[in-house]
Design a protein around this motif. Sequence first.
Motif, PDB file in Angstrom:
ATOM      1  N   UNK A  31       0.641  -1.340   0.094  1.00  0.00           N
ATOM      2  CA  UNK A  31       0.405   0.672   0.362  1.00  0.00           C
ATOM      3  C   UNK A  31       0.883   1.310  -0.024  1.00  0.00           C
ATOM      4  N   UNK A  32       1.570   1.956  -1.253  1.00  0.00           N
ATOM      5  CA  UNK A  32       2.048   2.687  -1.237  1.00  0.00           C
ATOM      6  C   UNK A  32       1.268   4.002  -0.835  1.00  0.00           C
ATOM      7  N   UNK A  33       2.374   5.007  -0.115  1.00  0.00           N
ATOM      8  CA  UNK A  33       1.635   6.852   0.863  1.00  0.00           C
ATOM      9  C   UNK A  33       0.764   7.688  -0.482  1.00  0.00           C
ATOM     10  N   UNK A  34       1.578   7.167  -1.825  1.00  0.00           N
ATOM     11  CA  UNK A  34       0.785   7.604  -2.936  1.00  0.00           C
ATOM     12  C   UNK A  34       0.074   7.261  -3.567  1.00  0.00           C
ATOM     13  N   UNK A  35      -1.088   6.250  -2.971  1.00  0.00           N
ATOM     14  CA  UNK A  35      -2.008   5.919  -3.796  1.00  0.00           C
ATOM     15  C   UNK A  35      -3.149   6.928  -3.198  1.00  0.00           C
ATOM     16  N   UNK A  36      -3.988   7.177  -4.604  1.00  0.00           N
ATOM     17  CA  UNK A  36      -4.430   8.184  -4.680  1.00  0.00           C
ATOM     18  C   UNK A  36      -4.317   9.787  -5.295  1.00  0.00           C
ATOM     19  N   UNK A 161      14.856  14.522  -1.185  1.00  0.00           N
ATOM     20  CA  UNK A 161      14.707  13.591  -0.232  1.00  0.00           C
ATOM     21  C   UNK A 161      16.127  14.175   0.661  1.00  0.00           C
ATOM     22  N   UNK A 162      16.352  15.231   0.238  1.00  0.00           N
ATOM     23  CA  UNK A 162      17.994  15.106   0.997  1.00  0.00           C
ATOM     24  C   UNK A 162      18.903  14.728   0.755  1.00  0.00           C
ATOM     25  N   UNK A 163      19.332  13.686  -0.034  1.00  0.00           N
ATOM     26  CA  UNK A 163      20.866  13.176  -0.721  1.00  0.00           C
ATOM     27  C   UNK A 163      20.863  14.259  -1.885  1.00  0.00           C
ATOM     28  N   UNK A 164      20.008  15.288  -2.104  1.00  0.00           N
ATOM     29  CA  UNK A 164      20.827  15.973  -3.535  1.00  0.00           C
ATOM     30  C   UNK A 164      20.894  17.367  -3.306  1.00  0.00           C
ATOM     31  N   UNK A 165      22.013  18.372  -3.078  1.00  0.00           N
ATOM     32  CA  UNK A 165      21.852  19.464  -2.069  1.00  0.00           C
ATOM     33  C   UNK A 165      21.361  20.671  -3.855  1.00  0.00           C
ATOM     34  N   UNK A 166      21.771  20.186  -4.931  1.00  0.00           N
ATOM     35  CA  UNK A 166      20.885  21.214  -6.012  1.00  0.00           C
ATOM     36  C   UNK A 166      20.507  19.820  -7.003  1.00  0.00           C
ATOM     37  N   UNK A 186       8.831  24.883  -6.712  1.00  0.00           N
ATOM     38  CA  UNK A 186       8.724  23.828  -6.202  1.00  0.00           C
ATOM     39  C   UNK A 186       6.975  23.596  -6.435  1.00  0.00           C
ATOM     40  N   UNK A 187       7.385  22.540  -5.504  1.00  0.00           N
ATOM     41  CA  UNK A 187       5.993  21.916  -5.306  1.00  0.00           C
ATOM     42  C   UNK A 187       6.052  20.897  -4.383  1.00  0.00           C
ATOM     43  N   UNK A 188       4.465  20.820  -3.956  1.00  0.00           N
ATOM     44  CA  UNK A 188       4.555  19.651  -2.577  1.00  0.00           C
ATOM     45  C   UNK A 188       3.546  18.436  -3.589  1.00  0.00           C
ATOM     46  N   UNK A 189       4.207  17.229  -3.315  1.00  0.00           N
ATOM     47  CA  UNK A 189       3.659  15.709  -2.918  1.00  0.00           C
ATOM     48  C   UNK A 189       2.576  15.047  -2.295  1.00  0.00           C
ATOM     49  N   UNK A 196       5.356  15.593   0.439  1.00  0.00           N
ATOM     50  CA  UNK A 196       6.666  15.715   0.676  1.00  0.00           C
ATOM     51  C   UNK A 196       7.031  16.741  -0.047  1.00  0.00           C
ATOM     52  N   UNK A 197       7.287  17.622  -0.002  1.00  0.00           N
ATOM     53  CA  UNK A 197       8.798  18.501  -1.300  1.00  0.00           C
ATOM     54  C   UNK A 197       9.101  17.838  -2.778  1.00  0.00           C
TER      55      UNK A 197
END
Length: 206
Positions: A31-36, A161-166, A186-189, A196-197
């Motif tokens: 059940x992935x969080x993005x369902x719906x 996710x913070x792993x890629x600064x740029x 910029x968007x929000x999931x 999530x940003x």
Amino acid sequence: MMQNASRSKRLPPIESKQPDWEKKWSDAEFAPWWHGQKPHAMVIEALARLKIPKSARWLDVGCGDGQLTCALADQGMDMTGIDFAPSAIALARAHAEKTGASAQFAVADAMNGPIPGAPYDIVHDRGCLHTIRAPGVPLYARTMRAHMKDHGRLLLAHKEDGKVPDLLGFLENGLKGFFTLEQARRMRFSANGIEKAGLFCVFRAA
């Protein structure tokens, strides 16, 4: 010269995550969080701004169980969804049949192809590229570009996710030679109470 060199350059093979995702989608408890999720407002805005006609052919890459693909089809888009997990495509086809959405689905790999139904006017990616490790981005770019019409658009939503600064620089560099950036915002999931940003980008096929 740079574009030609990029397209002819031999790229190293990348270990596929297909077995991992097939295992997930074949699990009835997955059940992935993005369902719906619904089509993002920025996608709808891009349709109007870019004057994308209803006749445009769309590819939804990494479509999973097809919920977003079908939602876009319900808004009148000519949609084809692909995923490299056969179990995901089986779920997507079942969802389209259940909802009456006029979307097509096929098993295909976004990094290696081939992708049936090409060439496409629009590639829509909301969740595929951000699962691909950095070395695989040029393979993704080459495959997407090879299956698009000249001057087609890539509508890309990529989470942070913070792993890629740029993140924007990472995307521009990874897609260089195949796509050029037209817009980034910029968007929000948002789904199921989780946010999530991320970035929403429009790239033009080079």
